[in-house]
Design a protein around this motif. Structure first.
Motif, short mmCIF file in Angstrom:
data_model
loop_
_atom_site.label_atom_id
_atom_site.label_comp_id
_atom_site.label_asym_id
_atom_site.label_seq_id
_atom_site.Cartn_x
_atom_site.Cartn_y
_atom_site.Cartn_z
N UNK A 167 0.79 -1.25 0.09
CA UNK A 167 0.11 0.14 -0.16
C UNK A 167 0.84 1.35 0.07
N UNK A 168 0.55 2.20 -0.94
CA UNK A 168 1.37 3.44 -1.14
C UNK A 168 0.59 4.46 -0.34
N UNK A 169 1.05 5.07 0.91
CA UNK A 169 0.68 6.10 1.46
C UNK A 169 1.23 7.07 1.35
N UNK A 170 0.94 8.32 1.09
CA UNK A 170 1.87 9.68 1.18
C UNK A 170 0.78 10.38 2.05
N UNK A 171 1.67 11.25 2.76
CA UNK A 171 0.92 12.11 3.98
C UNK A 171 1.97 13.24 4.09
N UNK A 172 1.22 14.45 3.90
CA UNK A 172 1.98 15.86 4.01
C UNK A 172 0.95 16.90 4.88
N UNK A 173 1.78 17.27 6.17
CA UNK A 173 0.88 18.26 6.81
C UNK A 173 0.56 19.49 6.02
N UNK A 174 1.52 19.62 4.99
CA UNK A 174 1.44 20.92 3.93
C UNK A 174 1.25 22.17 4.87
N UNK A 175 0.08 22.79 4.74
CA UNK A 175 0.01 24.03 5.68
C UNK A 175 -1.16 23.84 6.81
N UNK A 176 -1.40 22.55 6.80
CA UNK A 176 -2.75 22.29 7.71
C UNK A 176 -3.71 22.98 7.48
N UNK A 177 -4.05 23.40 6.42
CA UNK A 177 -5.01 24.05 5.81
C UNK A 177 -6.43 23.35 5.82
N UNK A 178 -7.36 23.82 6.67
CA UNK A 178 -8.43 23.00 6.78
C UNK A 178 -9.38 22.90 5.46
N UNK A 179 -9.25 23.91 4.71
CA UNK A 179 -10.10 24.04 3.45
C UNK A 179 -9.55 23.05 2.48
N UNK A 180 -8.32 22.93 2.70
CA UNK A 180 -7.72 21.87 1.58
C UNK A 180 -7.22 20.57 2.13
N UNK A 197 -3.69 17.61 7.05
CA UNK A 197 -3.92 17.21 8.50
C UNK A 197 -2.96 16.84 9.47
N UNK A 198 -2.83 16.80 10.72
CA UNK A 198 -1.72 16.06 11.53
C UNK A 198 -2.49 15.13 12.65
N UNK A 199 -3.66 14.86 12.54
CA UNK A 199 -4.50 14.33 13.38
C UNK A 199 -4.56 12.81 13.34
N UNK A 200 -4.16 11.81 14.44
CA UNK A 200 -3.88 10.78 14.17
C UNK A 200 -4.78 9.66 13.11
N UNK A 201 -6.01 9.79 13.40
CA UNK A 201 -7.23 9.19 12.25
C UNK A 201 -6.72 9.27 11.12
N UNK A 202 -6.60 10.91 10.50
CA UNK A 202 -6.06 10.98 9.28
C UNK A 202 -4.84 10.91 8.74
N UNK A 203 -4.06 10.52 9.60
CA UNK A 203 -2.69 10.52 9.08
C UNK A 203 -1.54 9.25 9.70
N UNK A 204 -2.27 8.43 10.45
CA UNK A 204 -1.60 7.30 10.73
C UNK A 204 -2.09 6.15 9.66
N UNK A 205 -1.64 6.21 8.38
CA UNK A 205 -2.24 5.55 7.44
C UNK A 205 -2.42 4.13 7.51
N UNK A 206 -1.82 3.52 8.51
CA UNK A 206 -1.58 2.17 8.58
C UNK A 206 -3.18 1.75 9.09
N UNK A 207 -3.66 2.50 9.84
CA UNK A 207 -5.00 2.25 10.79
C UNK A 207 -6.38 2.32 9.77
N UNK A 208 -6.97 3.42 10.30
CA UNK A 208 -8.44 3.39 9.39
C UNK A 208 -8.23 3.32 7.86
N UNK A 209 -7.28 4.10 7.34
CA UNK A 209 -6.98 4.38 5.72
C UNK A 209 -6.66 2.93 5.47
N UNK A 210 -5.72 2.28 5.59
CA UNK A 210 -5.37 0.97 5.20
C UNK A 210 -5.87 -0.19 5.92
#
Ligand code: OXD
Ligand code: MN
Length: 589
Positions: A167-180, A197-210
């Motif tokens: 599974x190819x997971x790509x995550x970036x906090x970027x600007x933590x911009x809610x609108x994007x 995002x930097x919140x666990x459920x959105x960014x620990x990609x092994x969990x809910x996402x994968x």
């Protein structure tokens, strides 16, 4: 420098590097030395705070951005080739449109930052049930959390060799911009993109996402199941252990049940409860023709508020070392942490979850209601001896549950597998208005998978039915409700450890040790078969009768609600479940 010769992995990492343009790339090898260096770096830039190392060795505090404290379901997308494949219960975007849109957001999103490459395994490394992922992220917090929640590092790559199914997971906090902010899944490409995002459920990609969204899709293709279920073992006085997997919507005490401590009477008789997992179960057919379950995670990402030595001592004890706390109260007097419901002594010299000076008498909450602990499962005092068994554990019973004031009895058993699938598909919770006793709004959450099913819910039900036809030794299926109320809105079942009394009935049913009464909704216990020894003051025989009573009028209303929900799911609802609904209606008369 890359830690693998696997060209598919290296090419993909290089492609994502060109897109996100980090100033450097660091591969996570899984060594304690590298993690220690990362903790130090993260402390020095203020991302995490080292807590009192005498009282809480290896523990740290992190605060998310104030607008970034929970999963964002309205910004979570399943980008299957057609909208119909994602179904009416998911947000959908055309895959090409999604890659274009997010590609623009990811373009240069890591510039001036480090990209960490985290090889991880969901399940024991190398086990035939495990699946490999790589998460690319610009967050050390993510690296440190993934190191607790999954098995990471070079060992994963070594065992994966030249494989291509990862599974190819790509995550970036970027600007933590809610609108994007977007959490986007491409199940047909084994790909997850998460940005802003930097919140666990959105960014620990092994969990809910994968482990749920992508894995549920893989499971359907490959003939297994990824479910939002805890797994626990009940050891009987004769030494035999029976395993149960159970699904509950949030706020139903799932973590508490997973780590239940039996009442004293049971402990004296020799009963023990072992936790195999608190959130996710991967279920497969075993060589014995039964259903076997494995917890793909290696840590708990639990809700902190309400966790205390009474509600869940095992969870609390798990967090005494090597734990990352997110959005809890920081006690400045002794550099420890606190949350609502931990004890009755809130710190007076403290910062709230936002990092502001906090006055416990102000009436404002100090910890965020969704504040979390990330703790290694192996530290749990009741972690199952089978936790590291790569084959998983054989499941005797599947349990569904919800929060219903009146409709669902304390426990009932489905007539058979297909009826059990019907029961799971109709799972619901009510928003409570306990004080007035009013019955709240019913929210359907099939198998507790509403936000986590990576494809069309109708197809998902069909997959459950098909799995049943392939399982020779089918687990029995039950529904529980710990939240029955009397006419004054008071809970009439004590819950917590006393739920053991219901689990005992469930395993005795699995062992064909007790009869049950047939009702229109399923089998319910005979009154004498629920052990109320030592709680008779709280739960009289009369109360138990009320707990097990079935109000036909309410059930007719519920059947209408199920029908409405099925209509919403749309054209791919399997006929078998529509027939089950008709059968329920005719049994209700
Ligand atoms: C979780 C959830 O965080 O189900 O486990 O939301
Ligand atoms: Mn969950």
């Amino acid at each position: 420098m890359s830690l693998t010769n696997n060209a598919t992995i290296n090419n993909w990492v290089e492609e994502m590097r060109k897109l996100t343009k980090p100033s450097r790339v660091v591969w996570i090898d899984g060594s304690e030395k590298q993690l220690a260096d990362l903790r130090a770096e993260s402390c020095s830039n203020g991302e995490i705070i080292e807590l009192n190392q005498e009282k809480l060795p290896g523990c740290y505090l992190h605060r998310t951005a104030v607008n970034d404290v929970a999963r964002v379901e309205h910004r979570t997308f399943i980008c299957t080739p057609t909208k119909e494949d994602a179904g009416n219960t998911n947000n959908w975007m055309d895959p090409k449109e999604a890659y274009d849109k997010l590609g623009k957001l990811f373009d240069g999103s890591m510039s001036g930052r480090t990209m960490y490459v985290i090889p991880f395994s969901m399940g024991i490394i190398g086990s035939e049930f495990a699946k490999v992922g790589i998460e690319l992220t610009d967050s050390i917090y993510v690296v440190l959390n993934m190191a607790i929640m999954t098995r990471i590092g070079k060992a994963v790559l070594d065992s994966f060799g030249n494989g291509t199914d990862f599974v190819r997971g790509l995550h970036s906090k970027a600007q933590l911009d809610e609108e994007n902010r977007y959490i986007v899944h491409f199940p047909q490409d084994n790909t997850i993109w998460s940005i802003n995002s930097g919140y666990g459920g959105n960014v620990l990609l092994g969990k809910k996402c994968f482990a749920l969204r992508i894995a549920s899709y893989q499971g359907r293709k490959e003939g297994w199941m990824a479910e939002h279920m805890l797994i626990l073992g009940i050891e009987k006085p004769n030494g035999e252990t029976k395993y149960i997997a159970a699904a509950f919507p949030s706020a139903c005490g799932k973590t508490n049940l997973a780590m239940l401590i039996p009442p004293e009477g049971y402990r004296k008789k020799g009963y023990k409860v072992w936790c195999v997992g608190d959130d996710i179960a991967w279920l497969r057919l075993g060589p014995d023709g039964g259903l076997w379950a494995m917890n793909p995670e290696s840590g708990f990402f639990g809700v902190a508020p309400g966790t205390n030595m009474k509600s869940n001592p095992n969870a609390l004890l798990t967090t005494k070392k090597n734990t990352i706390f997110t959005n809890v109260v920081h006690n400045l007097d002794d550099n420890t942490i606190w949350w609502e419901g931990l004890d009755n002594n809130p710190p007076t010299n403290a910062l709230n979850w936002k990092g502001e000076k906090w006055d416990p008498t102000s009436g404002e909450k100090g910890a965020h209601p969704n504040s979390r602990f990330t703790a290694p499962a192996a530290q749990c005092p009741c972690i199952s001896p089978e936790f590291e068994n790569p084959r998983g554990v054989p499941i005797s019973a599947l349990v569904f549950g919800g929060r219903r004031a009146k409709t669902a009895p304390l426990v009932y058993q489905a007539f058979d597998w297909n009826h059990g699938v019907f029961v799971g598909s109709a799972m619901a919770s009510e928003t409570t208005a306990a004080a007035s006793g009013a019955v709240g709004v019913v929210r359907r959450d099939p198998m507790a998978m509403l936000p986590f099913c990576g494809y069309n819910m109708g197809d998902y039900f069909t997959h459950w039915l098909e799995m049943g036809s392939r399982i020779k030794k089918q687990p029995k299926i039950f529904n529980v409700n710990w939240f029955r109320q009397d006419e004054n809105g008071r809970f009439i079942w004590p819950g917590y450890g006393d739920n053991m009394r219901v689990l005992e009935w469930i395993i005795r049913r699995c062992d064909d040790e007790v009869d049950a009464a047939k009702t229109p909704i399923g089998y319910i216990p005979n009154i004498n078969d629920i052990n109320i020894e030592c709680i008779e003051d709280e739960v009289s025989v009369e109360t138990l009768k009320e707990l097990l009573s079935i109000d036909t009028g309410l059930w007719k209303e519920d059947a209408a609600g199920i029908e409405e929900y099925y209509n919403k799911i749309g054209g791919r609802m399997p006929k078998e479940l529509l027939d089950q609904l008709d059968a329920l209606k005719s049994r209700l008369g």
